[in-house]
Structure formats: structure tokens, C-alpha cells
Write a protein that holds these residues in place. Structure first.
Motif, PDB file in Angstrom:
ATOM      1  N   PRO A  69       0.809  -1.222   0.000  1.00 32.95           N
ATOM      2  CA  PRO A  69       0.000   0.000   0.000  1.00 32.95           C
ATOM      3  C   PRO A  69       0.848   1.281   0.000  1.00 32.95           C
ATOM      4  CG  PRO A  69      -0.880  -1.559   1.588  1.00 32.95           C
ATOM      5  CD  PRO A  69       0.447  -2.109   1.103  1.00 32.95           C
ATOM      6  N   ARG A  70       2.075   1.216   0.491  1.00 33.68           N
ATOM      7  CA  ARG A  70       2.946   2.400   0.523  1.00 33.68           C
ATOM      8  C   ARG A  70       3.650   2.627  -0.809  1.00 33.68           C
ATOM      9  NH1 ARG A  70       5.437   6.397   2.897  1.00 33.68           N
ATOM     10  NH2 ARG A  70       7.681   6.646   2.887  1.00 33.68           N
ATOM     11  N   CYS A  71       4.163   1.534  -1.401  1.00 34.46           N
ATOM     12  CA  CYS A  71       4.931   1.713  -2.629  1.00 34.46           C
ATOM     13  C   CYS A  71       4.915   0.449  -3.473  1.00 34.46           C
ATOM     14  CB  CYS A  71       6.367   2.121  -2.308  1.00 34.46           C
ATOM     15  SG  CYS A  71       7.343   0.861  -1.464  1.00 34.46           S
ATOM     16  N   PHE A  92       6.274   5.394  -5.110  1.00 29.23           N
ATOM     17  CA  PHE A  92       5.375   5.532  -3.971  1.00 29.23           C
ATOM     18  C   PHE A  92       3.948   5.676  -4.463  1.00 29.23           C
ATOM     19  CE2 PHE A  92       9.488   6.649  -2.366  1.00 29.23           C
ATOM     20  CZ  PHE A  92       9.520   5.972  -1.154  1.00 29.23           C
ATOM     21  N   ARG A  93       3.025   5.075  -3.763  1.00 31.20           N
ATOM     22  CA  ARG A  93       1.612   5.129  -4.145  1.00 31.20           C
ATOM     23  C   ARG A  93       1.043   6.529  -3.881  1.00 31.20           C
ATOM     24  NH1 ARG A  93       1.281   0.226  -6.603  1.00 31.20           N
ATOM     25  NH2 ARG A  93       1.864  -1.507  -5.280  1.00 31.20           N
ATOM     26  N   ASN A  94       1.666   7.278  -2.960  1.00 30.97           N
ATOM     27  CA  ASN A  94       1.260   8.646  -2.650  1.00 30.97           C
ATOM     28  C   ASN A  94       2.210   9.581  -3.390  1.00 30.97           C
ATOM     29  OD1 ASN A  94       0.915  11.177  -1.605  1.00 30.97           O
ATOM     30  ND2 ASN A  94       0.960  10.546   0.532  1.00 30.97           N
ATOM     31  N   ASP A  95       1.711  10.266  -4.398  1.00 36.13           N
ATOM     32  CA  ASP A  95       2.568  11.117  -5.234  1.00 36.13           C
ATOM     33  C   ASP A  95       3.107  12.338  -4.514  1.00 36.13           C
ATOM     34  OD1 ASP A  95       0.592  10.479  -8.185  1.00 36.13           O
ATOM     35  OD2 ASP A  95       2.333   9.431  -7.391  1.00 36.13           O
ATOM     36  N   ASN A  96       2.665  12.606  -3.284  1.00 33.51           N
ATOM     37  CA  ASN A  96       3.123  13.782  -2.543  1.00 33.51           C
ATOM     38  C   ASN A  96       4.478  13.566  -1.871  1.00 33.51           C
ATOM     39  OD1 ASN A  96       0.754  15.125  -3.215  1.00 33.51           O
ATOM     40  ND2 ASN A  96      -0.305  14.349  -1.407  1.00 33.51           N
TER      41      ASN A  96
END
Length: 173
Positions: A69-71, A92-96
Motif C-alpha cells: 500500500p505504501r509503494c 510511492f503510491r502517494n505522489d506527494n
């Protein structure tokens, strides 16, 4: 299907299939430890098998590293501690997230990898702006002889060499 070959001449020593029917998937890394062979998927699932006899099939066990879920995972390697493996984050799954190189530790047989990264390094001091943009890691290997990590980026044909503290020991293009 896993192939074992001799490096000196490329001779195939044995092949063995995982599962019945043969397990199919897009595996992102392979490593050995504690007498077993491990494969990892981009979602962080780790498949564990005992090496099989030539031409045979082997049963497998699956662990969820919890990192998926993180990357996206794109590498699996032995670690400085023989009872551990390392998982390399590609994206990373979160582009921020600021540009980071993250490696997670999984103790062989544990239900999940450790939540805190083994190494988490900002890419800013390691690579210039253009290199960072083209540096999705695609492979990780640990060399126990010189105690260094090799992080490969196929896209920009680069290898970063890091010591066990995460300090840059070299770079090859």
C-alpha cells in the motif's frame, strides 16, 4: 520456473516449478536465505519455496510484506543480516512524497516487513535534478564481501553504490 545455473560457464544445474499448476506472475525480484528461495511481486507479496529437484514442482508459502500500500516493489535482495531480506521501493503510491530511495527489511518468516524503512534516503544529495527524474529503481543487490548495496535504475542506465549507512560510495553510468 526457477533456473539455477553455474556462473563460470552458464550451465543450467537444475530447474524447478513453483506450484501445481505452475504459479504465474510478474515477479520483481528473487533472493535466497535460510536455505529457501524467495520471489516478490510489485504489491509486496513474498513467495517462499524450498529449492526443488531438477524438473520437479515445489509447494510455496506466501507472505504479505505490508509494504504494497505504501509503494510499488521493484527489487529483493539479501541483507547484511543473513536472516533478513530487503525490499526496494520503485514508486510511492502517494505522489506527494519527496523523491526518496526507500528499502524495507523483512525478517524471513515474519508475517510483515518492518514498518520503519531500513534505509530512507532523499535523492536530492545523491542525484542531480535530471537524474532524479529518470531514476525509478529497478533492482537491488547486497554484496556481503564489500558490505555495499547496488541500486540499479535501468531507465537511466545507472547504478548507485551505497554503504550500509546509506552513504554514497560510488555511481556508474
Amino acid at each position: 520456473i526457477i533456473y539455477e545455473f553455474r556462473l563460470s560457464d552458464g550451465k543450467v544445474l537444475r530447474t524447478f516449478a513453483i506450484g501445481e499448476p505452475t504459479l504465474e506472475g510478474d515477479f520483481e525480484g528473487i533472493a535466497t536465505g535460510k536455505g529457501r528461495v524467495f520471489l516478490v511481486t510489485s504489491d509486496g507479496l513474498i513467495y517462499s519455496v524450498l529449492p526443488g529437484e531438477n524438473g520437479k514442482r515445489v509447494a510455496y508459502r506466501v507472505y504479505d510484506s505490508g509494504i504494497g500500500p505504501r509503494c510499488e516493489i521493484e527489487g529483493l535482495s539479501q541483507a547484511p543480516d543473513p536472516g533478513e531480506l530487503l525490499l526496494l521501493c520503485k514508486r510511492f503510491r502517494n505522489d506527494n512524497t519527496d523523491p526518496l530511495l526507500e528499502i524495507y527489511r523483512w525478517r524471513i518468516g515474519a508475517e510483515h516487513a518492518e514498518e520503519k524503512p531500513f534505509l530512507s534516503l532523499p535523492l536530492d544529495p545523491l542525484l542531480d535534478k535530471d537524474e532524479r527524474a529518470e531514476f525509478p529503481p529497478s533492482g537491488l543487490e547486497y554484496n556481503p564481501v564489500c558490505q555495499q548495496f547496488y541500486v540499479v535504475s535501468a531507465r537511466n542506465r545507472m547504478v548507485l553504490i551505497l554503504d550500509t549507512s546509506g552513504d554514497l560510495a560510488g555511481q556508474h553510468k
